[in-house]
Design an enzyme around this catalytic site. Structure first.
Site, PDB file in Angstrom:
ATOM      1  N   CYS A 248     -24.710   8.396  20.575  1.00  0.00           N
ATOM      2  CA  CYS A 248     -25.761   7.541  21.152  1.00  0.00           C
ATOM      3  C   CYS A 248     -27.143   7.818  20.556  1.00  0.00           C
ATOM      4  CB  CYS A 248     -25.878   7.789  22.646  1.00  0.00           C
ATOM      5  SG  CYS A 248     -24.344   7.609  23.544  1.00  0.00           S
TER       6      CYS A 248
ATOM      7  N   ARG B 164     -25.627   6.984  13.238  1.00  0.00           N
ATOM      8  CA  ARG B 164     -25.068   7.992  14.147  1.00  0.00           C
ATOM      9  C   ARG B 164     -23.710   7.574  14.702  1.00  0.00           C
ATOM     10  NH1 ARG B 164     -29.610  11.190  16.617  1.00  0.00           N
ATOM     11  NH2 ARG B 164     -28.356  11.422  18.477  1.00  0.00           N
TER      12      ARG B 164
ATOM     13  N   TRP C  31     -22.418   5.230  22.257  1.00  0.00           N
ATOM     14  CA  TRP C  31     -21.107   5.686  21.771  1.00  0.00           C
ATOM     15  C   TRP C  31     -20.347   6.077  23.036  1.00  0.00           C
ATOM     16  CZ3 TRP C  31     -18.121  10.206  21.749  1.00  0.00           C
ATOM     17  CH2 TRP C  31     -17.129  10.294  20.766  1.00  0.00           C
TER      18      TRP C  31
ATOM     19  N   ASN D   1     -28.499   9.681  26.561  1.00  0.00           N
ATOM     20  CA  ASN D   1     -27.523  10.316  25.667  1.00  0.00           C
ATOM     21  C   ASN D   1     -27.004  11.558  26.381  1.00  0.00           C
ATOM     22  OD1 ASN D   1     -28.410   8.483  23.815  1.00  0.00           O
ATOM     23  ND2 ASN D   1     -29.398   9.956  22.457  1.00  0.00           N
ATOM     24  N   GLY D   2     -25.725  11.848  26.235  1.00  0.00           N
ATOM     25  CA  GLY D   2     -25.164  13.039  26.874  1.00  0.00           C
ATOM     26  C   GLY D   2     -24.148  12.669  27.934  1.00  0.00           C
TER      27      GLY D   2
ATOM     28  N   GLU E  93     -10.882  19.492   3.174  1.00  0.00           N
ATOM     29  CA  GLU E  93     -12.032  18.588   3.148  1.00  0.00           C
ATOM     30  C   GLU E  93     -11.657  17.238   2.516  1.00  0.00           C
ATOM     31  OE1 GLU E  93     -14.702  18.353   4.595  1.00  0.00           O
ATOM     32  OE2 GLU E  93     -16.012  17.105   3.384  1.00  0.00           O
TER      33      GLU E  93
ATOM     34  N   LYS F  69     -11.975  13.731   4.477  1.00  0.00           N
ATOM     35  CA  LYS F  69     -12.786  12.614   3.966  1.00  0.00           C
ATOM     36  C   LYS F  69     -11.958  11.337   3.933  1.00  0.00           C
ATOM     37  CE  LYS F  69     -15.828  13.740   4.318  1.00  0.00           C
ATOM     38  NZ  LYS F  69     -16.589  14.884   4.657  1.00  0.00           N
TER      39      LYS F  69
ATOM     40  N   GLU G 211     -11.060  10.016   7.579  1.00  0.00           N
ATOM     41  CA  GLU G 211     -12.143   9.503   8.434  1.00  0.00           C
ATOM     42  C   GLU G 211     -12.703   8.167   7.955  1.00  0.00           C
ATOM     43  OE1 GLU G 211     -15.462  12.204   8.875  1.00  0.00           O
ATOM     44  OE2 GLU G 211     -15.359  12.764   6.784  1.00  0.00           O
TER      45      GLU G 211
ATOM     46  N   HIS H  14       6.917  25.421   3.662  1.00  0.00           N
ATOM     47  CA  HIS H  14       7.239  25.780   5.040  1.00  0.00           C
ATOM     48  C   HIS H  14       7.197  24.568   5.969  1.00  0.00           C
ATOM     49  CE1 HIS H  14       7.225  29.990   3.896  1.00  0.00           C
ATOM     50  NE2 HIS H  14       6.125  29.720   3.197  1.00  0.00           N
TER      51      HIS H  14
ATOM     52  N   LYS I  69     -22.239  10.512  13.844  1.00  0.00           N
ATOM     53  CA  LYS I  69     -22.824  11.415  12.850  1.00  0.00           C
ATOM     54  C   LYS I  69     -23.169  12.760  13.458  1.00  0.00           C
ATOM     55  CE  LYS I  69     -24.360  12.644   8.869  1.00  0.00           C
ATOM     56  NZ  LYS I  69     -23.302  13.044   7.919  1.00  0.00           N
TER      57      LYS I  69
HETATM   58  C1  F6R Z   1     -16.999  14.909   8.479  1.00  0.00           C
HETATM   59  C2  F6R Z   1     -18.133  15.145   9.343  1.00  0.00           C
HETATM   60  C3  F6R Z   1     -17.927  15.924  10.590  1.00  0.00           C
HETATM   61  C4  F6R Z   1     -19.070  16.953  10.746  1.00  0.00           C
HETATM   62  C5  F6R Z   1     -18.942  17.688  12.087  1.00  0.00           C
HETATM   63  C6  F6R Z   1     -20.001  18.763  12.227  1.00  0.00           C
HETATM   64  O1  F6R Z   1     -17.350  14.169   7.368  1.00  0.00           O
HETATM   65  O2  F6R Z   1     -19.213  14.728   9.065  1.00  0.00           O
HETATM   66  O3  F6R Z   1     -16.694  16.547  10.599  1.00  0.00           O
HETATM   67  O4  F6R Z   1     -18.995  17.851   9.686  1.00  0.00           O
HETATM   68  O5  F6R Z   1     -19.062  16.768  13.125  1.00  0.00           O
HETATM   69  O6  F6R Z   1     -21.282  18.226  12.171  1.00  0.00           O
HETATM   70  P1  F6R Z   1     -22.529  19.115  11.878  1.00  0.00           P
HETATM   71  O7  F6R Z   1     -22.393  19.672  10.508  1.00  0.00           O
HETATM   72  O8  F6R Z   1     -23.691  18.195  12.008  1.00  0.00           O
HETATM   73  O9  F6R Z   1     -22.548  20.205  12.905  1.00  0.00           O
END
Ligand code: F6R
Length: 612
Positions: A2, A27, A73, A99-100, A485, A489, A492, A508, A607
């Site tokens: 949010c 976000r 959100w 927010n929250g 990673e 990527k 997501e 395994h 985000k």
């Molecule tokens: C993946 C991604 C998320 C963040 C995670 C932690 O591409 O962006 O997995 O890495 O939500 O976020 P931060 O680094 O802001 O604590």
């Protein structure tokens, strides 16, 4: 997650609010809305993007001299028009954006219902709105501000809120507990936002609210106080953020821009911190805690998502270069299991946004237990950056694409610098090796550039795999976290199911999945595990899996065994993730674009994850 924007001043309020919401779109959100006061209180809101809110506003132009706006959100109640913010009190005079999460909203709702209040939505925010009004109407507080304070004291959970009241048409009230909020100070105008991006085009002067604080904001003034009504004098900060940095600069997506920014963001991260003449590393943020860090019994790294992956790379680095034991924890798990951590330990939290709720909670837990708490953050002035004992900024610049790219590489660069500095101070890193590593750090931006030059090849390759239903990513040693990673990527942003594994683990279990439909991305770029990776490639090929490899220029054996390969310049093993991750970011990006996905704002993702 949010977002909140608020404005009070002489400009076109709805325009400022809508433009502010657009800046917050990165976000992640599912609905948007705003409330304005102009003799009456008008609300326009609904499920969908800010663009559809804008369309509604064109049809039904409403104006006001102050207003609050929100991107939602969903947490409580599905994304729909009614659950969107702002929420109105029963009288229609009070509007709130939030927010929250209000954790005790259910019991509060029952109490309020027993007093005759009825609810339109399923949200916790409407409950808070009604609670404020209930306290105010029943005269349980001297004034509206007092009612707001009393309501906030009854709430369990987290909030960043902005509140307007038709009976006080020149004021916006804001309060914060666990969800960031800042005020932007203009000339005869004031801004409110949940992060700096909507504010930066209007003013550089900001005041950050801390947990337990609130502010009464008018056109020419603001008063910050605690929710216990103790007045505070707050420092005014100068925003370092520039408008260019949060625009696309001709790229079709922020994610692509941010991938291509990496030669510069890595250089920015290194700037002023490495001395190639003396082969030393200077991390200003750690100077005061270096002795304690050198003496530490172990380092615990806590983070989430991509930042957790960089933490895993850090584990390999700290153990190899500084000979310090390291554990890497999911921040959410760490905080809930009464962790054994104390004064001899260091907790290192890693967070791009500096606002991730679980990472923040892990930090607070370790601090309570006496550990030294350090941070690696990208967002300057973020809550985690402010609450850690010391830390290092990544200086990667604003990351707007939801999928983290340049923040990952910058985090790994910071971890490398800390590991080298620590290895030198602990006397466990040979001078010659340290010198080689420091020289190589300087060469990394050019090497990343060379990989980016191959983007067209990766784009073509992506076409062939666009409709693969599954992907497997394999790596060893420093490149095991890169396998995780790469898979994250891809899933997501393209919604393709992908798994990352340490290559040896394939036997395994995951090997059962391999057939001619399964692309297997092998990251074979660390010298000391090369023979073993070649065996793993053979095992995949024997089962007709399709090998895509990321390997060094001179690794002809791996190239010959691969259906496709992406060639990267050689580097020191410990820096390999900084190069191998680049083609994987591009591969995910092009596949997602081919599939028509919303790359910068993937479904359901946010985000900065400010709820637990
Ligand atoms: C993946 C991604 C998320 C963040 C995670 C932690 O591409 O962006 O997995 O890495 O939500 O976020 P931060 O680094 O802001 O604590």
């Amino acid at each position: 997650m949010c977002g909140i924007v608020g404005y009070i001043g002489d400009q076109n309020t709805s325009e400022i609010l809508v433009n502010g919401l657009k800046r917050l779109e990165y976000r992640g959100y599912d609905s948007a809305g705003l409330a304005l006061i102009n003799g009456k209180l008008d609300i326009i809101k609904g499920k969908g993007k800010v663009a559809s809110l804008e369309k509604k506003l064109k049809k039904q132009s409403i104006e006001g001299w102050l207003g609050i706006a929100h991107t939602r959100w969903a947490t409580h109640g599905e994304p729909n028009d009614i659950n969107s913010h702002p929420h109105l009190s029963q009288s229609g005079k009070i509007a709130v954006v939030h927010n929250g999460i209000i954790e005790n909203y259910n019991s509060l709702k029952k109490q309020l219902a027993s007093k005759g209040r009825t609810f339109q939505s399923e949200t916790d925010t409407e409950v808070l709105t009604q609670l404020i009004e209930e306290i105010h109407e029943n005269g349980n507080a001297p004034d509206f501000e007092g009612a707001l304070q009393l309501a906030l004291k009854q709430v369990v959970g987290t909030y960043g809120i902005a509140v307007i009241n038709l009976d006080e048409p020149g004021r916006i009230y804001v309060a914060r507990k666990g969800s960031p909020l800042l005020l932007g100070i203009g000339e005869n105008e004031m801004f409110i936002a949940s992060d700096a991006s909507p504010i930066v085009e209007h003013t550089k002067k900001v005041v950050y609210l801390e947990d337990g604080e609130m502010a009464v904001v008018t056109k020419n003034d603001y008063q910050v106080k605690t929710i216990d009504d103790v007045d505070l004098t707050k420092e005014i900060h100068e925003l370092a953020l520039s408008l260019d940095a949060i625009e696309k600069a001709g790229y079709p997506h922020f994610m692509l821009k941010e991938i291509f920014e990496q030669p510069r963001s890595v250089a920015d991260c290194l700037r002023g911190r490495i001395r190639t003449d003396s082969h030393t590393i200077q991390l200003g943020g750690l100077v005061d805690v270096m002795d304690r860090l050198v003496e530490a019994r172990r380092i615990v790294i806590a983070a989430c998502g991509t930042s957790w992956h960089s933490g895993l790379v850090g584990e390999y680095m700290f153990e190899e270069l500084a000979k310090l034991p390291v554990e890497v924890e999911y921040a959410s798990e760490f905080r809930y299991r009464d962790p054994l951590i104390g004064e001899d330990d260091v907790l290192l939290v890693i967070s791009q946004s500096g606002e991730t709720a679980d990472t923040l909670a892990a930090l607070r837990e370790a601090k309570k237990k006496g550990a030294l708490v350090l941070g690696i953050c990208n967002v300057v002035g973020s809550t985690i950056a402010r609450e850690t004992d010391a830390g290092v900024y990544t200086h990667a610049g604003p990351e707007i694409g939801v999928a983290s790219t340049k923040a990952f590489t910058a985090q790994v660069v910071v971890l490398a610098m800390i590991a080298i500095a620590l290895g030198q101070r602990r006397g466990v890193l040979e001078d010659e090796y340290a010198g080689r590593l420091i020289d190589e750090l300087n060469r990394l931006p050019d090497k990343i550039d060379k990989i980016l030059e191959q983007s067209e090849v990766i784009k073509k390759m992506a076409k062939l795999f666009t409709y693969a239903p599954n992907f497997l990513y394999l790596g060893r040693s420093y490149n095991f976290p890169v396998a995780l990673e790469g898979a994250l990527k891809l899933k997501e942003i393209s919604y393709i199911h992908a798994e990352g594994y340490p290559a040896a683990e394939m036997k395994h279990g995951p090997i059962a999945l391999i057939d001619e439909m399964m692309p297997v991305v092998v990251i074979a770029a660390t010298d000391h595990t090369n023979d073993k990776m070649i065996s793993n490639i053979e095992e995949v090929k024997a089962r007709k899996g399709r090998i895509v490899s990321v390997t060094n220029d001179e690794n002809h054996e791996v190239k010959e065994l691969s259906e496709f390969f992406i060639s990267i310049p050689s580097t020191e093993d410990c820096f390999s993730p900084l190069l191998t991750v680049i083609p994987l970011q591009l591969l995910s990006y092009y596949i997602a674009v081919n599939r028509g996905c919303n790359v910068d704002q993937p479904r359901n993702l946010a985000k900065s994850v400010t709820v637990e």
